[in-house]
Scaffold this motif. Structure first.
Motif, PDB file in Angstrom:
ATOM      1  N   ASN A 120      20.135  63.198 123.010  1.00  0.00           N
ATOM      2  CA  ASN A 120      21.059  63.997 122.197  1.00  0.00           C
ATOM      3  C   ASN A 120      21.161  63.447 120.777  1.00  0.00           C
ATOM      4  O   ASN A 120      21.325  64.205 119.817  1.00  0.00           O
ATOM      5  N   THR A 121      21.057  62.118 120.650  1.00  0.00           N
ATOM      6  CA  THR A 121      21.111  61.511 119.320  1.00  0.00           C
ATOM      7  C   THR A 121      19.952  61.993 118.454  1.00  0.00           C
ATOM      8  O   THR A 121      20.126  62.277 117.272  1.00  0.00           O
ATOM      9  N   SER A 122      18.777  62.084 119.056  1.00  0.00           N
ATOM     10  CA  SER A 122      17.605  62.559 118.308  1.00  0.00           C
ATOM     11  C   SER A 122      17.821  63.976 117.802  1.00  0.00           C
ATOM     12  O   SER A 122      17.469  64.305 116.665  1.00  0.00           O
ATOM     13  N   ILE A 123      18.414  64.828 118.638  1.00  0.00           N
ATOM     14  CA  ILE A 123      18.705  66.205 118.230  1.00  0.00           C
ATOM     15  C   ILE A 123      19.697  66.201 117.075  1.00  0.00           C
ATOM     16  O   ILE A 123      19.516  66.906 116.075  1.00  0.00           O
ATOM     17  N   PHE A 124      20.751  65.387 117.207  1.00  0.00           N
ATOM     18  CA  PHE A 124      21.787  65.311 116.169  1.00  0.00           C
ATOM     19  C   PHE A 124      21.188  64.866 114.835  1.00  0.00           C
ATOM     20  O   PHE A 124      21.440  65.474 113.786  1.00  0.00           O
ATOM     21  N   LEU A 125      20.385  63.813 114.864  1.00  0.00           N
ATOM     22  CA  LEU A 125      19.788  63.305 113.624  1.00  0.00           C
ATOM     23  C   LEU A 125      18.848  64.333 113.007  1.00  0.00           C
ATOM     24  O   LEU A 125      18.866  64.565 111.792  1.00  0.00           O
ATOM     25  N   SER A 126      18.050  64.972 113.832  1.00  0.00           N
ATOM     26  CA  SER A 126      17.116  65.982 113.321  1.00  0.00           C
ATOM     27  C   SER A 126      17.863  67.143 112.678  1.00  0.00           C
ATOM     28  O   SER A 126      17.444  67.667 111.634  1.00  0.00           O
ATOM     29  N   GLU A 127      18.978  67.541 113.287  1.00  0.00           N
ATOM     30  CA  GLU A 127      19.784  68.635 112.738  1.00  0.00           C
ATOM     31  C   GLU A 127      20.375  68.279 111.378  1.00  0.00           C
ATOM     32  O   GLU A 127      20.719  69.168 110.597  1.00  0.00           O
ATOM     33  N   HIS A 128      20.494  66.981 111.109  1.00  0.00           N
ATOM     34  CA  HIS A 128      21.027  66.533 109.825  1.00  0.00           C
ATOM     35  C   HIS A 128      19.918  66.022 108.897  1.00  0.00           C
ATOM     36  O   HIS A 128      20.162  65.217 107.998  1.00  0.00           O
ATOM     37  N   ASP A 129      18.703  66.491 109.143  1.00  0.00           N
ATOM     38  CA  ASP A 129      17.563  66.229 108.252  1.00  0.00           C
ATOM     39  C   ASP A 129      17.225  64.744 108.161  1.00  0.00           C
ATOM     40  O   ASP A 129      16.885  64.231 107.109  1.00  0.00           O
ATOM     41  N   ILE A 130      17.342  64.050 109.286  1.00  0.00           N
ATOM     42  CA  ILE A 130      16.925  62.652 109.381  1.00  0.00           C
ATOM     43  C   ILE A 130      15.796  62.578 110.407  1.00  0.00           C
ATOM     44  O   ILE A 130      15.978  62.951 111.575  1.00  0.00           O
ATOM     45  N   ARG A 131      14.634  62.140 109.963  1.00  0.00           N
ATOM     46  CA  ARG A 131      13.471  62.073 110.849  1.00  0.00           C
ATOM     47  C   ARG A 131      13.716  61.102 111.992  1.00  0.00           C
ATOM     48  O   ARG A 131      14.359  60.058 111.814  1.00  0.00           O
ATOM     49  N   VAL A 132      13.225  61.427 113.181  1.00  0.00           N
ATOM     50  CA  VAL A 132      13.284  60.537 114.338  1.00  0.00           C
ATOM     51  C   VAL A 132      11.856  60.290 114.821  1.00  0.00           C
ATOM     52  O   VAL A 132      10.939  61.047 114.477  1.00  0.00           O
ATOM     53  N   PRO A 133      11.639  59.225 115.592  1.00  0.00           N
ATOM     54  CA  PRO A 133      10.279  58.977 116.092  1.00  0.00           C
ATOM     55  C   PRO A 133       9.767  60.176 116.902  1.00  0.00           C
ATOM     56  O   PRO A 133      10.508  60.749 117.709  1.00  0.00           O
ATOM     57  N   ALA A 134       8.519  60.539 116.674  1.00  0.00           N
ATOM     58  CA  ALA A 134       7.942  61.678 117.391  1.00  0.00           C
ATOM     59  C   ALA A 134       7.864  61.380 118.881  1.00  0.00           C
ATOM     60  O   ALA A 134       7.485  60.269 119.283  1.00  0.00           O
ATOM     61  N   PRO A 135       8.261  62.335 119.734  1.00  0.00           N
ATOM     62  CA  PRO A 135       8.167  62.107 121.184  1.00  0.00           C
ATOM     63  C   PRO A 135       6.720  62.025 121.644  1.00  0.00           C
ATOM     64  O   PRO A 135       5.824  62.631 121.045  1.00  0.00           O
ATOM     65  N   ILE A 136       6.501  61.268 122.711  1.00  0.00           N
ATOM     66  CA  ILE A 136       5.153  61.108 123.273  1.00  0.00           C
ATOM     67  C   ILE A 136       5.194  61.467 124.755  1.00  0.00           C
ATOM     68  O   ILE A 136       6.104  61.038 125.479  1.00  0.00           O
ATOM     69  N   ASP A 137       4.231  62.243 125.180  1.00  0.00           N
ATOM     70  CA  ASP A 137       4.092  62.604 126.594  1.00  0.00           C
ATOM     71  C   ASP A 137       3.499  61.404 127.330  1.00  0.00           C
ATOM     72  O   ASP A 137       2.353  61.013 127.081  1.00  0.00           O
ATOM     73  N   LYS A 138       4.274  60.837 128.240  1.00  0.00           N
ATOM     74  CA  LYS A 138       3.815  59.626 128.933  1.00  0.00           C
ATOM     75  C   LYS A 138       2.590  59.891 129.809  1.00  0.00           C
ATOM     76  O   LYS A 138       1.845  58.964 130.151  1.00  0.00           O
TER      77      LYS A 138
END
Length: 321
Positions: A120-138
């Motif tokens: 949820n934090t990643s969604i929140f940061l992205s919504e506020h125009d802050i880049r997050v680490p790209a997700p990786i398919d394990k």
């Protein structure tokens, strides 16, 4: 409002407790800073406080009743939480305390929930125009990658996986791990940013702390930096609905191109907050002025740049009575 303050789950937070004591007594000489802990006799911050009270585990059904009883008995007007696990239960019961004239300095439940689950934090940061680490398919990974629990704290169960051989079944089948782009610390500097939000949900102070050396998940050596991050965050996070008090945002920053990568948000005082305090960002004073004296705060940027903190071990000694 009553003028005593209660710091919950005090544990080792001796400096935070002392700074609240010193600040509060400048305004009200007879006021006290109390603490709670599951084992007060073994809590250094509890011993140096004006009184430490035993509480059950935060997940216990009678935790809130016990906390409310302590607050009423000790004329506490403000509660300062210090650990992640108590934030949800305090946010859920915030109105109960407020009806009794007690103000828990904790943000609204929706924000706490966004911070507690890293997804949820990643969604929140992205919504506020802050880049997050790209997700990786394990199951179809690219390397290197980084894995961490979605609800983790204290830097536990963190994995840097550099090749397929290091992606062990233990990591691959861990039920709580999320997998993401690895941010290379040779290119990026690691920061925790202390931010104070007023009762109007607007940011009043932003202090980036460069994490030079870390021990047990907390800054051990670090500097305050008045850099690009201040205006970057003020532009994006100037107003956050339901957010009050101290929050700290962990991120990586690459100076060469001003790339900022958000990692997580802790909606409470972080373990490294004393560095911001010594640089001149007195959050305990902001709380007293807002919640006890009824002042409205303006944005404050007078804290000192390039303040260095070097931590060392110290002791609290208790002699047999």
């Amino acid at each position: 409002m009553e003028m005593n303050i209660l710091i919950t789950s005090a544990g080792k937070r001796v400096v935070l407790t002392k700074k609240f004591q010193e600040t509060l007594k400048r305004f009200y000489s007879d006021s006290k800073v109390f603490t709670t802990d599951m084992n007060p006799d073994m809590a250094p911050a509890g011993i140096i406080s004006d009184g430490c009270f035993v509480v059950p585990r935060v997940t216990a059904t009678d935790y809130i009743d016990k906390l409310l009883q302590i607050c009423k008995g000790q004329k506490v007007g403000i509660i300062i939480p210090t650990i992640d696990t108590e934030l949800l239960v305090l946010a859920e019961n915030k109105e109960l305390f407020q009806k009794n004239g007690i103000e828990p300095i904790v943000s609204d439940l929706a924000f706490i929930q966004a911070c507690r689950d890293k997804r949820n934090t990643s969604i929140f940061l992205s919504e506020h125009d802050i880049r997050v680490p790209a997700p990786i398919d394990k199951n179809h990974p690219t390397f290197p990658l980084f894995a961490k629990p979605y609800d983790g704290s204290l830097s536990k169960d963190l994995y840097v996986v550099r090749n397929r051989e290091e992606l062990t079944p233990e990591i691959l089948n861990h039920p709580k791990l999320i997998f993401m782009e690895y941010i290379d610390k040779r290119e990026y500097k690691e920061f925790t940013v202390d931010m104070y939000y007023g009762k109007d949900n607007r940011v009043k102070a932003i202090i980036p702390r460069e994490r030079v050396e870390i021990r047990a998940g907390e800054i051990n050596k670090g500097f305050t930096r008045k850099n690009f991050l201040v205006q970057f965050l003020k532009k994006r996070l100037d107003y956050l609905s339901g957010v009050i008090g101290c929050i700290c945002i962990q991120l990586f920053y690459r100076e060469s191109d001003h790339d900022v990568v958000g990692i997580e948000i802790n909606p409470r005082f972080g373990g490294g907050y004393p560095l911001s305090y010594y640089a001149g960002a007195n959050f305990p004073e902001y709380i007293v002025r807002e919640y006890i004296q009824g002042e409205s705060l303006e944005y404050i940027d007078t804290w000192r740049d390039n303040t260095l903190m070097l931590r060392y071990d110290s002791e609290v000694i208790v002699y047999e009575k």
